[in-house]
Structures are given as structure tokens and as C-alpha cells.
Design a protein around this motif. Sequence first.
Motif, PDB file in Angstrom:
ATOM      1  N   LEU A 145       0.865  -1.175   0.000  1.00  0.00           N
ATOM      2  CA  LEU A 145       0.000   0.000   0.000  1.00  0.00           C
ATOM      3  C   LEU A 145       0.902   1.225   0.000  1.00  0.00           C
ATOM      4  O   LEU A 145       1.755   1.376   0.877  1.00  0.00           O
ATOM      5  N   THR A 146       0.721   2.110  -0.979  1.00  0.00           N
ATOM      6  CA  THR A 146       1.616   3.255  -1.165  1.00  0.00           C
ATOM      7  C   THR A 146       0.805   4.543  -1.324  1.00  0.00           C
ATOM      8  O   THR A 146       0.811   5.166  -2.384  1.00  0.00           O
ATOM      9  N   ASP A 147       0.106   4.928  -0.279  1.00  0.00           N
ATOM     10  CA  ASP A 147      -0.699   6.139  -0.356  1.00  0.00           C
ATOM     11  C   ASP A 147       0.182   7.380  -0.437  1.00  0.00           C
ATOM     12  O   ASP A 147       1.323   7.400   0.043  1.00  0.00           O
ATOM     13  N   HIS A 148      -0.394   8.429  -1.031  1.00  0.00           N
ATOM     14  CA  HIS A 148       0.347   9.680  -1.218  1.00  0.00           C
ATOM     15  C   HIS A 148       0.598  10.378   0.116  1.00  0.00           C
ATOM     16  O   HIS A 148      -0.335  10.798   0.805  1.00  0.00           O
ATOM     17  N   ASP A 149       1.865  10.469   0.503  1.00  0.00           N
ATOM     18  CA  ASP A 149       2.315  11.319   1.605  1.00  0.00           C
ATOM     19  C   ASP A 149       1.681  10.982   2.953  1.00  0.00           C
ATOM     20  O   ASP A 149       1.580  11.854   3.825  1.00  0.00           O
ATOM     21  N   THR A 150       1.255   9.750   3.141  1.00  0.00           N
ATOM     22  CA  THR A 150       0.684   9.351   4.426  1.00  0.00           C
ATOM     23  C   THR A 150       0.850   7.856   4.662  1.00  0.00           C
ATOM     24  O   THR A 150       0.816   7.061   3.721  1.00  0.00           O
ATOM     25  N   LEU A 151       1.011   7.502   5.928  1.00  0.00           N
ATOM     26  CA  LEU A 151       1.075   6.102   6.348  1.00  0.00           C
ATOM     27  C   LEU A 151      -0.205   5.680   7.047  1.00  0.00           C
ATOM     28  O   LEU A 151      -0.285   4.584   7.610  1.00  0.00           O
ATOM     29  N   ALA A 152      -1.234   6.526   6.985  1.00  0.00           N
ATOM     30  CA  ALA A 152      -2.432   6.347   7.805  1.00  0.00           C
ATOM     31  C   ALA A 152      -3.155   5.034   7.544  1.00  0.00           C
ATOM     32  O   ALA A 152      -3.812   4.499   8.451  1.00  0.00           O
ATOM     33  N   GLY A 153      -3.078   4.479   6.346  1.00  0.00           N
ATOM     34  CA  GLY A 153      -3.829   3.274   6.039  1.00  0.00           C
ATOM     35  C   GLY A 153      -3.090   1.976   6.280  1.00  0.00           C
ATOM     36  O   GLY A 153      -3.671   0.887   6.109  1.00  0.00           O
ATOM     37  N   LEU A 154      -1.835   2.056   6.689  1.00  0.00           N
ATOM     38  CA  LEU A 154      -1.008   0.850   6.742  1.00  0.00           C
ATOM     39  C   LEU A 154      -1.461  -0.155   7.797  1.00  0.00           C
ATOM     40  O   LEU A 154      -1.459  -1.361   7.556  1.00  0.00           O
ATOM     41  N   LYS A 155      -1.844   0.328   8.970  1.00  0.00           N
ATOM     42  CA  LYS A 155      -2.241  -0.600  10.040  1.00  0.00           C
ATOM     43  C   LYS A 155      -3.482  -1.402   9.637  1.00  0.00           C
ATOM     44  O   LYS A 155      -3.532  -2.623   9.802  1.00  0.00           O
ATOM     45  N   GLU A 156      -4.489  -0.701   9.099  1.00  0.00           N
ATOM     46  CA  GLU A 156      -5.712  -1.382   8.676  1.00  0.00           C
ATOM     47  C   GLU A 156      -5.418  -2.398   7.574  1.00  0.00           C
ATOM     48  O   GLU A 156      -5.943  -3.518   7.581  1.00  0.00           O
ATOM     49  N   ALA A 157      -4.575  -2.003   6.627  1.00  0.00           N
ATOM     50  CA  ALA A 157      -4.229  -2.912   5.529  1.00  0.00           C
ATOM     51  C   ALA A 157      -3.454  -4.127   6.043  1.00  0.00           C
ATOM     52  O   ALA A 157      -3.668  -5.253   5.577  1.00  0.00           O
ATOM     53  N   GLN A 158      -2.551  -3.910   6.995  1.00  0.00           N
ATOM     54  CA  GLN A 158      -1.767  -5.024   7.556  1.00  0.00           C
ATOM     55  C   GLN A 158      -2.669  -6.043   8.228  1.00  0.00           C
ATOM     56  O   GLN A 158      -2.499  -7.250   8.052  1.00  0.00           O
ATOM     57  N   ILE A 159      -3.648  -5.544   8.992  1.00  0.00           N
ATOM     58  CA  ILE A 159      -4.584  -6.448   9.680  1.00  0.00           C
ATOM     59  C   ILE A 159      -5.358  -7.284   8.664  1.00  0.00           C
ATOM     60  O   ILE A 159      -5.520  -8.506   8.819  1.00  0.00           O
ATOM     61  N   ALA A 160      -5.830  -6.648   7.608  1.00  0.00           N
ATOM     62  CA  ALA A 160      -6.584  -7.372   6.576  1.00  0.00           C
ATOM     63  C   ALA A 160      -5.693  -8.382   5.868  1.00  0.00           C
ATOM     64  O   ALA A 160      -6.117  -9.508   5.572  1.00  0.00           O
ATOM     65  N   ALA A 161      -4.450  -7.987   5.577  1.00  0.00           N
ATOM     66  CA  ALA A 161      -3.525  -8.887   4.893  1.00  0.00           C
ATOM     67  C   ALA A 161      -3.213 -10.111   5.753  1.00  0.00           C
ATOM     68  O   ALA A 161      -3.173 -11.245   5.261  1.00  0.00           O
ATOM     69  N   ASP A 162      -3.002  -9.891   7.050  1.00  0.00           N
ATOM     70  CA  ASP A 162      -2.734 -11.014   7.957  1.00  0.00           C
ATOM     71  C   ASP A 162      -3.920 -11.974   7.977  1.00  0.00           C
ATOM     72  O   ASP A 162      -3.756 -13.206   7.979  1.00  0.00           O
ATOM     73  N   ARG A 163      -5.116 -11.420   8.001  1.00  0.00           N
ATOM     74  CA  ARG A 163      -6.328 -12.249   8.049  1.00  0.00           C
ATOM     75  C   ARG A 163      -6.482 -13.085   6.780  1.00  0.00           C
ATOM     76  O   ARG A 163      -6.957 -14.228   6.826  1.00  0.00           O
ATOM     77  N   LEU A 164      -6.046 -12.538   5.647  1.00  0.00           N
ATOM     78  CA  LEU A 164      -6.241 -13.201   4.357  1.00  0.00           C
ATOM     79  C   LEU A 164      -5.010 -13.974   3.876  1.00  0.00           C
ATOM     80  O   LEU A 164      -5.026 -14.561   2.799  1.00  0.00           O
ATOM     81  N   GLY A 165      -3.957 -13.987   4.686  1.00  0.00           N
ATOM     82  CA  GLY A 165      -2.761 -14.735   4.315  1.00  0.00           C
ATOM     83  C   GLY A 165      -1.985 -14.121   3.169  1.00  0.00           C
ATOM     84  O   GLY A 165      -1.435 -14.837   2.327  1.00  0.00           O
ATOM     85  N   ILE A 166      -1.919 -12.788   3.132  1.00  0.00           N
ATOM     86  CA  ILE A 166      -1.213 -12.057   2.073  1.00  0.00           C
ATOM     87  C   ILE A 166       0.044 -11.425   2.652  1.00  0.00           C
ATOM     88  O   ILE A 166       0.021 -10.863   3.755  1.00  0.00           O
ATOM     89  N   ARG A 167       1.145 -11.510   1.918  1.00  0.00           N
ATOM     90  CA  ARG A 167       2.346 -10.788   2.314  1.00  0.00           C
ATOM     91  C   ARG A 167       2.082  -9.297   2.132  1.00  0.00           C
ATOM     92  O   ARG A 167       1.733  -8.853   1.043  1.00  0.00           O
TER      93      ARG A 167
END
Length: 291
Positions: free
Chosen positions: A44-66
Motif C-alpha cells: 500500500l503506497t498512499d500519497h504522503d501518508t502512512l495512515a492506512g497501513l495498520k488497517e491494511a496489515q490487519i486485513a492482509a494477515d487475516r487473508l494470508g497475504i504478504r
Amino acid sequence: MTNLNLAEQLKFDLHMHSTASDGALSPAELVEQAAENSIRCLALTDHDTLAGLKEAQIAADRLGIRFIPGVELTCLWNKRTLHLLGLGIDPDYEGWRDYESRLQVLREKRAEVIATKLRAKRAPEDILERARKFAGCGQIGRPHFAKALVEAGFVSSENEAFDRYLGQGKTGDVKAEWPEVSESIAIVQESGGFAILAHPTKYNMTFSRLRLLLSSLSEAGMDGFEVAYPGISQDYIRLMLKQAEALDLKVSSGSDFHNPAHHWTGLGRFPKVDSPRHLIHQFYTDMPLRA
């Protein structure tokens, strides 16, 4: 180094955007859609912010995605605006807080100038408020103004908004005093990531000028550049791979996905490149799936 065959190469995407910046899907929705498209490794490479990374990490862990924590930083090289991807960064690195806050202020000031210029073209007086509504809690940008112009009936489509008011060289193409690219490279690397120039052929440069850019950024410590993304030709990919060899740089690939309604791109859709310089090999090796 892991050797990936073509079938495995089809399962990653290292450049995409969520509602944390100017994407249409929330970070979790983005990861879920990626999973539906058989993508097994994403950044996830949002413009000038890291705000979405935690939510994306949780979803990725749940779905078995690196999941590769990332960001797309707006910066300057010789007064020209560039976009620098940070891939594999540590979101908890203490330097990010001040850097993000600085970029937030720059984006807000830029949005105010864009609104003023659009109002001078007879856009609605509340165009900034409308754009902020579309940005929500994410970083405000020109795509939000495009949506606001459509909502106000000022244009018939977002494409028209960019063609007439927001695209390169138009009224709403407002420059800002972004950080110099050397500073952006430094914070990416200080936080443990790879500093990668995004979509290098999209800066309206001749190939000679582009080679100068790549050489200059290589000297500044850049790790590599995107070599495959929507719109780049196979001829250019071959030329860019030669530049990677000449400068001893890594390469990356991604869809630059923003919105399912945009038919020019889609998650995981970009030319496939088989190169030992590709970062995906390192990510598969060094970033195992989390339990």
C-alpha cells in the motif's frame, strides 16, 4: 534470492492507493479486492501518508497475504515534482511523524490555492469544502477536486475536470514547496525501506533527460525505479532495464491502482518483467507471511 516463475509473478502488486489518500477503496477493502484477484503480495503506497497501513496489515494477515508497508512521497528534483515510493518501510520509525505532519500542511495550503484558482474560473464558492468532503480523513489532492467539480455540475466527468482544470499545466496544477528528493530518499532508507522512483516515464521528459534524472538520483542514493506499470511500452521496459543494469539499481512493478471505475488499470495489471533485480524476489525471501 527466490526465482519466481511467471505464474508467481502474476500474484503481486507494489503500487496502489486507498482512501487514506486519493483511492476509492478503504485499506481493508483494497486488500480484500486484491485477494479476490489472486494477489498474494502487495504494497500500500498512499500519497504522503502512512495512515492506512495498520488497517491494511490487519486485513492482509487475516487473508494470508504478504504485506509490504509503503508510501508514495511527493518531492522535488531541480524544481520538478517527482513521486518516490518507499517500499518495505517501518511505519513506526519515529521520523515519520514530523515528516507526515509537514506534508499534511503543504497539501492543505496547496488545496487552498487550488480552490482559489478554480473559483476564479467560476467554480462554486464552496469547492474546497466539497473537495474536503471527498477526501474524508485522507490526504486531499486533485482527484478530490475533480469529484467536487462533477458533484457541483461544473464538469460532466472527472476526466473532463483534469483535461480542463486540474491536469498538468492547467489552472489547478498548483506546485508546492515539497521536500527535496534527497530528503525523501533519506527518510525512506532511515526507516528501513527501499527508495524507488515511481513511473519514471510519466514526467514528460526526453529519454536523454530521463537518463540524467536516473543518474542523478542514483548518485543521491536512490535504490531503484519502477520498470513496469500501466501505459509503459515493452520497448521502454527494455531501455529501462538497461539503465538499471548500467546504474546497478533495483526495479519494481505496480498497477498504481486508485479506483475500480478506472479502466486503464486494475489490481495486479501491469506488464510482467522477469529480472533478478526485481524487488519482489527480496520481499518474498525477507518478508515471510505473518501468523
